[in-house]
Write a protein that holds these residues in place. Structure first.
Motif, PDB file in Angstrom:
ATOM      1  N   GLU A  39      42.810  56.162  41.881  1.00  0.00           N
ATOM      2  CA  GLU A  39      43.080  54.887  42.556  1.00  0.00           C
ATOM      3  C   GLU A  39      44.286  54.193  41.953  1.00  0.00           C
ATOM      4  N   LEU A  40      45.091  53.617  42.835  1.00  0.00           N
ATOM      5  CA  LEU A  40      46.203  52.732  42.462  1.00  0.00           C
ATOM      6  C   LEU A  40      46.009  51.427  43.208  1.00  0.00           C
ATOM      7  N   GLN A  41      46.147  50.304  42.481  1.00  0.00           N
ATOM      8  CA  GLN A  41      45.848  49.018  43.112  1.00  0.00           C
ATOM      9  C   GLN A  41      46.814  47.953  42.604  1.00  0.00           C
ATOM     10  N   ASP A  42      47.231  47.096  43.531  1.00  0.00           N
ATOM     11  CA  ASP A  42      48.062  45.934  43.193  1.00  0.00           C
ATOM     12  C   ASP A  42      47.202  44.683  43.330  1.00  0.00           C
ATOM     13  N   GLN A  43      47.215  43.833  42.303  1.00  0.00           N
ATOM     14  CA  GLN A  43      46.363  42.647  42.275  1.00  0.00           C
ATOM     15  C   GLN A  43      47.207  41.393  42.082  1.00  0.00           C
ATOM     16  N   ARG A  44      46.837  40.361  42.831  1.00  0.00           N
ATOM     17  CA  ARG A  44      47.503  39.061  42.687  1.00  0.00           C
ATOM     18  C   ARG A  44      46.437  37.978  42.608  1.00  0.00           C
TER      19      ARG A  44
ATOM     20  N   ALA B  93      44.289  28.430  31.188  1.00  0.00           N
ATOM     21  CA  ALA B  93      45.695  28.402  30.785  1.00  0.00           C
ATOM     22  C   ALA B  93      46.579  29.252  31.678  1.00  0.00           C
ATOM     23  N   VAL B  94      46.003  30.095  32.538  1.00  0.00           N
ATOM     24  CA  VAL B  94      46.770  31.001  33.393  1.00  0.00           C
ATOM     25  C   VAL B  94      46.823  30.435  34.800  1.00  0.00           C
ATOM     26  N   ARG B  95      48.053  30.411  35.368  1.00  0.00           N
ATOM     27  CA  ARG B  95      48.220  29.891  36.723  1.00  0.00           C
ATOM     28  C   ARG B  95      48.336  31.027  37.753  1.00  0.00           C
ATOM     29  N   SER B  96      48.939  32.139  37.423  1.00  0.00           N
ATOM     30  CA  SER B  96      49.058  33.253  38.369  1.00  0.00           C
ATOM     31  C   SER B  96      49.139  34.554  37.589  1.00  0.00           C
ATOM     32  N   VAL B  97      48.714  35.615  38.243  1.00  0.00           N
ATOM     33  CA  VAL B  97      48.681  36.942  37.626  1.00  0.00           C
ATOM     34  C   VAL B  97      49.164  37.959  38.640  1.00  0.00           C
ATOM     35  N   GLU B  98      50.020  38.869  38.204  1.00  0.00           N
ATOM     36  CA  GLU B  98      50.387  40.055  38.972  1.00  0.00           C
ATOM     37  C   GLU B  98      49.996  41.259  38.133  1.00  0.00           C
ATOM     38  N   ALA B  99      49.209  42.159  38.732  1.00  0.00           N
ATOM     39  CA  ALA B  99      48.639  43.258  37.952  1.00  0.00           C
ATOM     40  C   ALA B  99      48.726  44.560  38.734  1.00  0.00           C
ATOM     41  N   ALA B 100      48.772  45.662  37.978  1.00  0.00           N
ATOM     42  CA  ALA B 100      48.752  47.014  38.543  1.00  0.00           C
ATOM     43  C   ALA B 100      47.611  47.779  37.873  1.00  0.00           C
ATOM     44  N   LEU B 101      46.733  48.325  38.683  1.00  0.00           N
ATOM     45  CA  LEU B 101      45.551  49.034  38.179  1.00  0.00           C
ATOM     46  C   LEU B 101      45.667  50.524  38.488  1.00  0.00           C
ATOM     47  N   THR B 102      45.305  51.336  37.510  1.00  0.00           N
ATOM     48  CA  THR B 102      45.198  52.785  37.673  1.00  0.00           C
ATOM     49  C   THR B 102      43.791  53.189  37.266  1.00  0.00           C
ATOM     50  N   GLY B 103      43.080  53.851  38.161  1.00  0.00           N
ATOM     51  CA  GLY B 103      41.684  54.171  37.863  1.00  0.00           C
ATOM     52  C   GLY B 103      41.276  55.537  38.353  1.00  0.00           C
ATOM     53  N   PHE B 104      40.119  55.971  37.906  1.00  0.00           N
ATOM     54  CA  PHE B 104      39.527  57.236  38.348  1.00  0.00           C
ATOM     55  C   PHE B 104      38.022  57.037  38.454  1.00  0.00           C
ATOM     56  N   ALA B 105      37.377  57.910  39.200  1.00  0.00           N
ATOM     57  CA  ALA B 105      35.919  57.895  39.327  1.00  0.00           C
ATOM     58  C   ALA B 105      35.453  59.291  39.704  1.00  0.00           C
ATOM     59  N   ILE B 106      34.258  59.636  39.277  1.00  0.00           N
ATOM     60  CA  ILE B 106      33.610  60.876  39.682  1.00  0.00           C
ATOM     61  C   ILE B 106      32.194  60.533  40.105  1.00  0.00           C
ATOM     62  N   GLU B 107      31.760  61.102  41.228  1.00  0.00           N
ATOM     63  CA  GLU B 107      30.468  60.721  41.808  1.00  0.00           C
ATOM     64  C   GLU B 107      29.726  61.961  42.285  1.00  0.00           C
ATOM     65  N   SER B 108      28.418  61.941  42.094  1.00  0.00           N
ATOM     66  CA  SER B 108      27.533  62.986  42.598  1.00  0.00           C
ATOM     67  C   SER B 108      26.346  62.315  43.266  1.00  0.00           C
TER      68      SER B 108
END
Length: 578
Positions: A363-368, A375-390
């Motif tokens: 997974e690749l995700q862009d977050q705002r 103390a934080v007013r805005s955030v720009e983030a990039a997420l890299t993830g994985f998952a395995i499911e059975s």
């Protein structure tokens, strides 16, 4: 009363000690004592051949052991081996009998000659290349049979499903063993059509695409098995079976047939709940997991957790990316949390089917995030993830038996703008594990247990997580008896235990549940620094599912122990499967 309990405990401990101090059962009690004469097999191996089965008598064990012994000798080349047993009383007068096994091995024989009879030169060349029998080796009937099976499989793999290979004679003398075989390949077969039986919603053309380009190609069992695996790995079918070939009147052409069982792909869900202070909450969720029979998936969801608390979600998935067992999914989520923060996530997910109901996700995700708190007013983030499911549950909607497991991990790189206008960078690591277990209490019983174990944790380079980075907890899908997203925590362990009683109609059940959560959240100290605050929460209640004309009506009532009954949380749900 206490004296009786102590006395019973003492008696139980004495019994356990006496049992533990009993001498071990003699090793010979597990086998019949035998004395073997004339066999070339190692004594330990012979003792293993005369192992006594539970409840078996000495006579039956010896008869079975003799058969095993003769078979072992013949498989080592003593084709004329014979054995007999003679019973004799033991000198000690024990009721158990000792046995003398007399073995006549005869001459050990090698395979001297193999003759292959075919009707054509091409058949002879094909089977001669496929056979791996070696003259000069010991003549073992079992090894010869296994070699013939392997040879026949190799010829069938070349496109001759009607091939035959049989033994016409097997003789031996002082020179060695002579083996005569009869073989015929039969006609070469081409796959005229791929047919998938059991389709109701899925388009046949799409199912054939899943199988692969087999039509017009020579028949190969290995390719047919790959086609079966591709159908299973798509995740669209509950069961997949390769049914074999079906002739078309011409022996050179045939249909390749598969049989599948489809689940119900689509669901529409609507729910209404009452939380603290009489607030109404609700959701609407539409899932189309096999859109127009093409394997595409679409989901649209809306949820309200109270005034100013709303969540919108949209997802679309495209199967068969690059013609393989890959699916590409795009999703957008917008989360409005009143005056606290607004969050928008947009991402892509690549799903690779490992086998039936097992998959790997990247997974690749862009977050705002726009925050009005802290103390934080805005955030720009990039997420890299994985998952395995059975997922091996017997039903994806109303499971009664089976297990589902999922492991997730992700790394998030954030760029934050603070209240004073300065910027900073930080990273977040997230881990999540889920185990879901369903089992009936007894075979064919309508009562069963369901257990769900979920653990999640988020870790940051900072001392403390911002509110929008914490996990929401509470509500019908997590901790029942609490408001939706009532808690915000850094990490938690959640267990959900249900006793279920299913009715005679599909979708009908009642349930009693107990949810327990253990949470940890890092909080600031007045003197500086932080500490991890841990808490435990419980929710108990009951659930009811009743089939109706429009679908399945669900009613859940949850209550935190110790609170008045009127402070319980009520959820009404309607789910339509189609």
């Amino acid at each position: 009363m206490h004296a009786r309990v102590a006395l019973r405990s003492l008696v139980g401990a004495v019994v356990l000690v006496v049992v533990a101090l009993q001498p071990p059962r003699p090793a010979d009690a597990a086998r019949v004592p035998v004395e073997v004469r004339g066999a070339s097999i190692a004594s330990r191996r012979i003792e293993a051949l005369f192992e006594r089965a539970p409840g078996a008598t000495d006579s039956s064990t010896v008869v079975l052991g003799l058969a095993r012994l003769v078979h072992e000798l013949q498989e080592s080349g003593w084709l004329d081996a014979r054995a007999r047993a003679v019973a004799r009383d033991s000198a000690s007068g024990s009721p158990s009998a000792a046995w003398r096994i007399e073995v006549a091995e005869g001459r050990r024989t090698r395979l001297a000659r193999v003759t292959l009879e075919t009707s054509s030169r091409e058949d002879s060349i094909a089977f001669a290349a496929a056979l791996d029998l070696v003259t000069g080796s010991w003549a073992a009937p079992g090894a010869i049979g296994a070699a013939l099976d392997r040879a026949l499989d190799r010829v069938v793999e070349q496109g001759f499903p009607y091939a035959e290979l049989s033994i016409t004679s097997f003789e031996w003398d002082s020179i060695g063993a002579s083996l005569r075989l009869s073989a015929a390949r039969g006609p070469a077969v081409t796959i005229e059509r791929v047919r998938v039986d059991g389709l109701r919603a899925t388009r046949p053309a799409f199912a054939r695409r899943l199988v692969g380009a087999l039509e017009g190609a020579p028949y190969r069992p290995s390719r047919a098995r790959i086609g079966r695996d591709r159908l299973a790995r798509s995740g669209l079918f509950r069961t997949v079976e390769w049914a074999g070939l079906e002739g078309r009147g011409d022996f050179t052409r045939a249909d390749l047939v598969y049989k599948v069982e489809e689940p119900r792909y689509s669901a529409a869900e609507a729910a209404l709940g009452i939380q603290g202070e009489g607030r109404l909450v609700g959701l609407a969720d539409l899932k189309l997991d096999n859109l127009a029979g093409t394997g595409r998936a679409l989901r649209l969801a809306w949820r309200s957790d109270g005034p100013g608390l709303q969540r919108f979600h949209a997802r679309y998935a495209e199967p068969l990316l690059f013609g393989g067992p890959l699916a590409l999914e795009g999703a957008v989520t917008h989360d409005l949390q009143d005056t606290l923060f607004t969050r928008t996530d947009a991402g892509l997910r690549l799903t690779f089917g490992l086998e039936a109901r097992r998959r790997l996700e990247l997974e690749l995700q862009d977050q705002r995030v726009v925050s009005r708190l802290g103390a934080v007013r805005s955030v720009e983030a990039a997420l890299t993830g994985f998952a395995i499911e059975s997922d091996v549950r017997d039903d994806l909607v109303e499971p009664r038996r089976g297990i589902r497991g999922r492991i997730e991990g992700s790394q998030t790189f954030q760029r934050e703008r603070l209240v004073d206008g300065t910027r900073r960078k930080t990273t977040l690591a997230t881990a999540r594990a889920l185990l879901e277990w369903h089992r009936p209490l007894r075979p064919r019983s309508r009562a069963g247990l369901a257990l769900e174990l979920l653990g999640s944790g988020r870790f940051s380079a900072r001392d403390q997580l911002e509110l929008h980075d914490r996990f929401p907890l509470g509500g019908a899908s997590s901790l029942r008896g609490f408001d939706e997203q009532q808690l915000r925590v850094d990490r938690y362990a959640l267990s959900r235990l249900e006793w279920r009683l299913f009715g005679s109609r599909r979708g009908e059940r009642i349930a009693l549940f107990w949810d327990h959560a253990f949470t940890g959240t890092r909080l600031p100290l007045a003197t500086g620094g932080t500490r991890v605050a841990t808490r435990s929460f419980d929710g108990v209640g009951f659930g009811l599912r009743l089939p109706a004309a429009a679908g399945v009506v669900g009613l859940d009532f949850g209550l935190e122990p110790g609170r008045p009954l009127l402070e319980g949380r009520l959820h009404l749900q309607l789910t339509s499967l189609f």
